[in-house]
Motif scaffolding. Structure first.
Motif, PDB file in Angstrom:
ATOM      1  N   CYS A  53      49.529 -27.858  62.088  1.00  0.00           N
ATOM      2  CA  CYS A  53      50.711 -28.493  62.359  1.00  0.00           C
ATOM      3  C   CYS A  53      51.036 -29.391  61.670  1.00  0.00           C
ATOM      4  N   ILE A  54      52.365 -30.094  61.488  1.00  0.00           N
ATOM      5  CA  ILE A  54      52.834 -31.170  60.930  1.00  0.00           C
ATOM      6  C   ILE A  54      53.552 -31.836  62.032  1.00  0.00           C
ATOM      7  N   GLU A  55      53.661 -33.149  61.828  1.00  0.00           N
ATOM      8  CA  GLU A  55      54.067 -34.255  63.022  1.00  0.00           C
ATOM      9  C   GLU A  55      55.317 -34.779  62.653  1.00  0.00           C
ATOM     10  N   VAL A  56      56.107 -34.536  63.815  1.00  0.00           N
ATOM     11  CA  VAL A  56      57.471 -35.403  63.737  1.00  0.00           C
ATOM     12  C   VAL A  56      57.470 -35.915  65.046  1.00  0.00           C
ATOM     13  N   THR A  57      58.244 -37.408  65.013  1.00  0.00           N
ATOM     14  CA  THR A  57      58.136 -38.011  66.382  1.00  0.00           C
ATOM     15  C   THR A  57      59.622 -38.586  66.667  1.00  0.00           C
ATOM     16  N   THR A  58      59.933 -38.446  67.665  1.00  0.00           N
ATOM     17  CA  THR A  58      61.186 -39.056  68.354  1.00  0.00           C
ATOM     18  C   THR A  58      60.711 -40.317  69.159  1.00  0.00           C
ATOM     19  N   GLU A  59      61.629 -40.853  69.968  1.00  0.00           N
ATOM     20  CA  GLU A  59      61.443 -42.039  70.719  1.00  0.00           C
ATOM     21  C   GLU A  59      60.336 -41.977  71.679  1.00  0.00           C
ATOM     22  N   ASP A  60      60.456 -40.649  72.334  1.00  0.00           N
ATOM     23  CA  ASP A  60      59.300 -40.556  73.561  1.00  0.00           C
ATOM     24  C   ASP A  60      58.611 -39.360  73.347  1.00  0.00           C
ATOM     25  N   THR A  61      58.829 -38.719  72.323  1.00  0.00           N
ATOM     26  CA  THR A  61      57.943 -37.511  72.212  1.00  0.00           C
ATOM     27  C   THR A  61      57.278 -37.152  70.586  1.00  0.00           C
ATOM     28  N   MET A  62      56.146 -36.700  70.792  1.00  0.00           N
ATOM     29  CA  MET A  62      55.560 -36.358  69.368  1.00  0.00           C
ATOM     30  C   MET A  62      55.343 -34.857  69.340  1.00  0.00           C
ATOM     31  N   TYR A  63      55.940 -34.375  68.407  1.00  0.00           N
ATOM     32  CA  TYR A  63      55.987 -32.857  68.226  1.00  0.00           C
ATOM     33  C   TYR A  63      55.123 -32.492  67.031  1.00  0.00           C
ATOM     34  N   LEU A  64      54.282 -31.547  67.492  1.00  0.00           N
ATOM     35  CA  LEU A  64      53.357 -30.823  66.513  1.00  0.00           C
ATOM     36  C   LEU A  64      54.238 -29.649  66.169  1.00  0.00           C
ATOM     37  N   VAL A  65      54.538 -29.357  64.917  1.00  0.00           N
ATOM     38  CA  VAL A  65      55.326 -28.057  64.563  1.00  0.00           C
ATOM     39  C   VAL A  65      54.229 -27.103  63.966  1.00  0.00           C
ATOM     40  N   LYS A  66      54.164 -25.894  64.118  1.00  0.00           N
ATOM     41  CA  LYS A  66      53.082 -25.066  63.824  1.00  0.00           C
ATOM     42  C   LYS A  66      53.686 -24.774  62.177  1.00  0.00           C
ATOM     43  N   VAL A  67      52.745 -24.742  61.513  1.00  0.00           N
ATOM     44  CA  VAL A  67      52.707 -24.434  59.889  1.00  0.00           C
ATOM     45  C   VAL A  67      52.678 -23.129  59.741  1.00  0.00           C
ATOM     46  N   SER A  68      53.640 -22.584  58.954  1.00  0.00           N
ATOM     47  CA  SER A  68      53.709 -21.299  58.358  1.00  0.00           C
ATOM     48  C   SER A  68      54.635 -21.346  57.287  1.00  0.00           C
ATOM     49  N   LYS A  69      54.326 -20.258  56.675  1.00  0.00           N
ATOM     50  CA  LYS A  69      55.376 -19.682  55.589  1.00  0.00           C
ATOM     51  C   LYS A  69      56.924 -19.940  55.972  1.00  0.00           C
ATOM     52  N   ARG A  70      57.079 -19.327  57.182  1.00  0.00           N
ATOM     53  CA  ARG A  70      58.211 -19.380  57.859  1.00  0.00           C
ATOM     54  C   ARG A  70      59.138 -20.682  58.071  1.00  0.00           C
ATOM     55  N   LEU A  71      58.100 -21.678  58.381  1.00  0.00           N
ATOM     56  CA  LEU A  71      58.461 -23.035  58.608  1.00  0.00           C
ATOM     57  C   LEU A  71      59.066 -23.571  57.272  1.00  0.00           C
ATOM     58  N   THR A  72      58.556 -23.562  56.202  1.00  0.00           N
ATOM     59  CA  THR A  72      58.807 -23.968  54.932  1.00  0.00           C
ATOM     60  C   THR A  72      60.289 -23.075  54.440  1.00  0.00           C
ATOM     61  N   THR A  73      60.532 -21.949  54.885  1.00  0.00           N
ATOM     62  CA  THR A  73      61.403 -21.266  54.461  1.00  0.00           C
ATOM     63  C   THR A  73      62.819 -21.889  55.343  1.00  0.00           C
ATOM     64  N   ALA A  74      62.396 -21.914  56.692  1.00  0.00           N
ATOM     65  CA  ALA A  74      63.414 -22.230  57.646  1.00  0.00           C
ATOM     66  C   ALA A  74      63.939 -23.801  57.143  1.00  0.00           C
ATOM     67  N   MET A  75      62.964 -24.706  56.988  1.00  0.00           N
ATOM     68  CA  MET A  75      63.212 -26.208  56.174  1.00  0.00           C
ATOM     69  C   MET A  75      64.076 -26.280  55.334  1.00  0.00           C
TER      70      MET A  75
END
Length: 99
Positions: A53-75
């Motif tokens: 996963c890669i991490e991204v954080t908001t004020e109250d939540t830490m998200y771990l977004v599962k890494v995949s080729k499709r994530l790169t394409t979506a970004m």
């Protein structure tokens, strides 16, 4: 624990398919040139599966977004569309909930 991070933060694992626009905005802002090996957090989930996963954080939540080729394409596609419109110390921890 990272500086300024509360121990009471909600922790969520998210698949790229469930990303909403605000979370994609944060990902593109945090990783404007994409993510690299140093950004990836790897662990075994409750089912014993290896997850990256890669991490991204908001004020109250830490998200771990599962890494995949499709994530790169979506970004990349999201960043391109946005431009056209002009508009966790978690090591050893596995207390994230999956969405």
């Amino acid at each position: 624990m990272k500086k300024g991070m509360s121990g009471n933060m909600k922790r969520v694992i998210v698949d790229y398919k469930k990303l909403n626009a605000p979370l994609l905005d944060l990902l593109v802002e945090r990783y404007p040139d994409g993510y690299g090996d140093r950004d990836i957090i790897s662990f075994r989930n409750a089912q014993g599966e290896w997850v990256e996963c890669i991490e991204v954080t908001t004020e109250d939540t830490m998200y771990l977004v599962k890494v995949s080729k499709r994530l790169t394409t979506a970004m990349e596609e999201y960043d391109d569309n946005d431009s056209d419109e002009d508009e966790i110390d978690i090591s050893g921890s596995n207390d994230f909930e999956e969405e």
